[in-house]
Write an enzyme that holds these catalytic residues in place. Structure first.
Site, PDB file in Angstrom:
ATOM      1  N   HIS A 135      22.451-124.085 -66.437  1.00 17.35           N
ATOM      2  CA  HIS A 135      22.394-125.370 -66.997  1.00 17.35           C
ATOM      3  C   HIS A 135      21.548-125.437 -68.175  1.00 17.35           C
ATOM      4  CE1 HIS A 135      22.699-125.269 -62.660  1.00 17.35           C
ATOM      5  NE2 HIS A 135      23.430-126.393 -62.634  1.00 17.35           N
ATOM      6  N   HIS A 147      20.063-133.778 -58.539  1.00 19.29           N
ATOM      7  CA  HIS A 147      21.070-134.490 -57.806  1.00 19.29           C
ATOM      8  C   HIS A 147      20.410-135.689 -57.326  1.00 19.29           C
ATOM      9  CE1 HIS A 147      22.795-130.500 -57.525  1.00 19.29           C
ATOM     10  NE2 HIS A 147      23.945-131.057 -57.750  1.00 19.29           N
ATOM     11  N   ASP A 216      26.468-132.002 -67.022  1.00 16.01           N
ATOM     12  CA  ASP A 216      26.382-131.894 -65.560  1.00 16.01           C
ATOM     13  C   ASP A 216      27.172-133.304 -64.844  1.00 16.01           C
ATOM     14  OD1 ASP A 216      26.051-130.815 -62.836  1.00 16.01           O
ATOM     15  OD2 ASP A 216      24.112-130.487 -63.346  1.00 16.01           O
TER      16      ASP A 216
END
Length: 298
Positions: A135, A147, A216
């Site tokens: 990432h 998250h 993302d």
């Protein structure tokens, strides 16, 4: 999904019903903890960390293992209609980082990670799939799970260039990349997804990346605000594709109101990659035999 036959049929139907007759279907199929197709119809793949450990024990003998693993994994995906795999994890491992990365990363050595990521990407491309290194500019240092909450990394750019950013030099040969929802406070006060400095100055200019930049998942808690603002800020910073993985239909409808066509020059570059993503007919049985020997599939 219930089995390989069912998921292959579903993917084929999605492609037929889509307004875009050249729609690409994507998945997170890394191996280890992140394997979306995970039943007796598919091999269970080792984590990237496990691949690196075996490579380090017997380098000459195992130098093609990351390539072979990615190739076999890619063949399985291509056979059911998948076109893009959100893999490999290109982050380097930091022992103090949140476990959300952990064994998903190859190693803590940036030079080794770059080498293994490069081989992994070649393997996926030779199976007929687009890889997505992730990432950018590096998630391994994050002490929180993006998250669930906001993440801030305060290391300066000089240090990051020597470490976390180094493996992303593979991007000169790639067509897709995924951005981390992390604030790199010494570079910009905005999360990387919203940062023109990170996307335009570092990724586009310093790394000379000409492909498509993917966010993302925009439903992750590291991004604050409503979907309209998330999408608006992501586009303004220079992202090309919004990833939404929540699967809630009303949210999908809401998001659809704000998405834009991909800029032509970047889309054309991505399309040019199609000629490089050609399936090579390697000896799959022999590759299976090698990976079984080193217990990288089961």
């Amino acid at each position: 999904f219930s089995n390989k036959k069912q998921i292959k049929k579903l993917i084929n139907q999605l492609k037929q019903i889509s307004i875009n007759k050249n729609a690409f279907i994507s998945v997170d199929q890394e191996g280890g903890r992140v394997q979306r197709f995970d039943n007796e119809d598919f091999y269970k793949y080792a984590s990237q960390e496990e691949v690196a450990k075996i490579f380090l024990k017997k380098k000459k003998e195992t130098e093609r293992l990351p390539y072979f693993l990615a190739y076999l994994l890619g063949i399985e995906l291509k056979n059911i209609g998948i076109d893009i795999n959100f893999s490999p994890v290109t982050d380097i491992y930091h022992d103090y980082g949140d476990k959300i990365i952990g064994d998903r990363a190859f190693n803590s050595n940036p030079y080794l990670v770059k080498n293994l990521v490069s081989e992994y990407c070649k393997g996926l491309k030779d199976s007929g799939l687009f890889p997505v290194p992730k990432h950018f500019p590096g998630h391994g240092r994050s002490i929180t799970d993006t998250h669930k909450e906001v993440s801030i990394i305060d290391n300066n750019l000089k240090e990051l260039n020597k470490t976390d950013l180094y493996p992303f030099r593979v991007l000169k040969n790639e067509y897709l990349v995924m951005i981390a929802h992390i604030i790199y406070s010494s570079i910009d006060s905005s999360v990387a997804t919203y940062s023109r400095k990170i996307i335009n100055e570092i990724l586009r200019k310093s790394f000379n990346f000409k492909g498509l930049i993917l966010t993302d998942d925009i439903s992750m808690k590291a991004l604050k605000g409503n979907f309209k603002n998330k999408i608006k800020k992501s586009y303004y910073a220079g992202c090309d594709v919004m990833l939404y993985c929540g699967g809630i239909l009303d949210e999908m409808k809401e998001i659809y109101n704000y998405v834009k066509p991909i800029k032509k020059k970047y889309f054309n570059y991505f399309n040019s990659g199609l000629s490089q993503i050609n399936r090579k007919n390697l000896d799959v049985k022999n590759i299976e035999k090698i990976l079984l020997k080193y217990k990288l599939i089961k």
